[in-house]
Write a protein that holds these residues in place. Sequence first.
Motif, PDB file in Angstrom:
ATOM      1  N   LYS A   1       0.849  -1.192   0.000  1.00 16.12           N
ATOM      2  CA  LYS A   1       0.000   0.000   0.000  1.00 16.12           C
ATOM      3  C   LYS A   1       0.883   1.238   0.000  1.00 16.12           C
ATOM      4  CE  LYS A   1      -3.642  -2.191   2.707  1.00 16.12           C
ATOM      5  NZ  LYS A   1      -4.338  -2.168   3.995  1.00 16.12           N
ATOM      6  N   THR A   2       0.367   2.268  -0.613  1.00 15.94           N
ATOM      7  CA  THR A   2       1.074   3.540  -0.567  1.00 15.94           C
ATOM      8  C   THR A   2       0.429   4.415   0.486  1.00 15.94           C
ATOM      9  OG1 THR A   2      -0.334   4.458  -2.279  1.00 15.94           O
ATOM     10  CG2 THR A   2       1.727   3.449  -3.000  1.00 15.94           C
ATOM     11  N   SER A   3       1.133   5.405   0.890  1.00 15.21           N
ATOM     12  CA  SER A   3       0.609   6.329   1.893  1.00 15.21           C
ATOM     13  C   SER A   3      -0.577   7.078   1.316  1.00 15.21           C
ATOM     14  CB  SER A   3       1.698   7.305   2.312  1.00 15.21           C
ATOM     15  OG  SER A   3       1.162   8.244   3.211  1.00 15.21           O
ATOM     16  N   CYS A   4      -1.646   7.154   2.083  1.00 11.83           N
ATOM     17  CA  CYS A   4      -2.828   7.865   1.607  1.00 11.83           C
ATOM     18  C   CYS A   4      -2.827   9.319   2.077  1.00 11.83           C
ATOM     19  CB  CYS A   4      -4.099   7.154   2.062  1.00 11.83           C
ATOM     20  SG  CYS A   4      -4.243   7.035   3.844  1.00 11.83           S
ATOM     21  N   ARG A   5      -1.807   9.721   2.801  1.00 10.46           N
ATOM     22  CA  ARG A   5      -1.723  11.099   3.251  1.00 10.46           C
ATOM     23  C   ARG A   5      -1.230  11.969   2.108  1.00 10.46           C
ATOM     24  NH1 ARG A   5       0.957  11.592   9.009  1.00 10.46           N
ATOM     25  NH2 ARG A   5      -0.680  13.085   9.338  1.00 10.46           N
ATOM     26  N   ARG A   6      -1.859  13.091   1.964  1.00  8.98           N
ATOM     27  CA  ARG A   6      -1.451  14.020   0.938  1.00  8.98           C
ATOM     28  C   ARG A   6      -0.470  15.010   1.506  1.00  8.98           C
ATOM     29  NH1 ARG A   6      -7.011  15.299  -2.297  1.00  8.98           N
ATOM     30  NH2 ARG A   6      -7.422  13.155  -2.897  1.00  8.98           N
ATOM     31  N   LYS A   7       0.408  15.469   0.664  1.00  6.67           N
ATOM     32  CA  LYS A   7       1.385  16.449   1.093  1.00  6.67           C
ATOM     33  C   LYS A   7       0.804  17.855   0.995  1.00  6.67           C
ATOM     34  CE  LYS A   7       5.218  13.582  -0.101  1.00  6.67           C
ATOM     35  NZ  LYS A   7       6.537  13.466  -0.550  1.00  6.67           N
ATOM     36  N   ILE A   8       1.399  18.762   1.691  1.00  5.59           N
ATOM     37  CA  ILE A   8       0.962  20.151   1.682  1.00  5.59           C
ATOM     38  C   ILE A   8       1.205  20.759   0.304  1.00  5.59           C
ATOM     39  CG2 ILE A   8       1.413  22.439   2.642  1.00  5.59           C
ATOM     40  CD1 ILE A   8       2.232  21.036   5.231  1.00  5.59           C
ATOM     41  N   ILE A   9       0.208  21.474  -0.162  1.00  4.50           N
ATOM     42  CA  ILE A   9       0.333  22.169  -1.436  1.00  4.50           C
ATOM     43  C   ILE A   9       0.584  23.639  -1.130  1.00  4.50           C
ATOM     44  CG2 ILE A   9      -0.843  22.854  -3.548  1.00  4.50           C
ATOM     45  CD1 ILE A   9      -2.540  20.322  -3.268  1.00  4.50           C
ATOM     46  N   LYS A  10       1.677  24.147  -1.654  1.00  2.00           N
ATOM     47  CA  LYS A  10       1.992  25.562  -1.449  1.00  2.00           C
ATOM     48  C   LYS A  10       1.607  26.329  -2.692  1.00  2.00           C
ATOM     49  CE  LYS A  10       5.770  24.723   1.708  1.00  2.00           C
ATOM     50  NZ  LYS A  10       7.171  24.952   2.001  1.00  2.00           N
ATOM     51  N   VAL A  11       0.897  27.408  -2.490  1.00  2.00           N
ATOM     52  CA  VAL A  11       0.454  28.248  -3.590  1.00  2.00           C
ATOM     53  C   VAL A  11       1.115  29.606  -3.444  1.00  2.00           C
ATOM     54  CG1 VAL A  11      -1.524  29.292  -4.727  1.00  2.00           C
ATOM     55  CG2 VAL A  11      -1.748  27.049  -3.639  1.00  2.00           C
ATOM     56  N   SER A  12       1.692  30.059  -4.507  1.00  2.00           N
ATOM     57  CA  SER A  12       2.288  31.401  -4.477  1.00  2.00           C
ATOM     58  C   SER A  12       1.838  32.173  -5.710  1.00  2.00           C
ATOM     59  CB  SER A  12       3.806  31.321  -4.412  1.00  2.00           C
ATOM     60  OG  SER A  12       4.295  30.656  -5.545  1.00  2.00           O
TER      61      SER A  12
END
Length: 78
Positions: free
Chosen positions: A66-77
């Motif tokens: 299984k892969t991690s189901c947690r999403r990483k933070i998306i940074k918007v600039s």
Amino acid sequence: MVIDIETLRTRLAEAEEAYHKLLIGEKEVSVSVGNFGSTTYNQTSRSALETYITSLKQQINLAEGKTSCRRKIIKVSF
């Protein structure tokens, strides 16, 4: 070193039980770490026990493919 999934599940169950005991007020709890002996945790090392539990869960997920189901933070600039 490769650890089989059943050993990981056993260690996770022991760690979660120790975490529960720690949270309900037992001063110290011990967790068996396979052939390496055991580790004792107290209230001040609670975060170390949380980290250990997270690590075991990640190892189990990897062993199951299984892969991690947690999403990483998306940074918007702009």
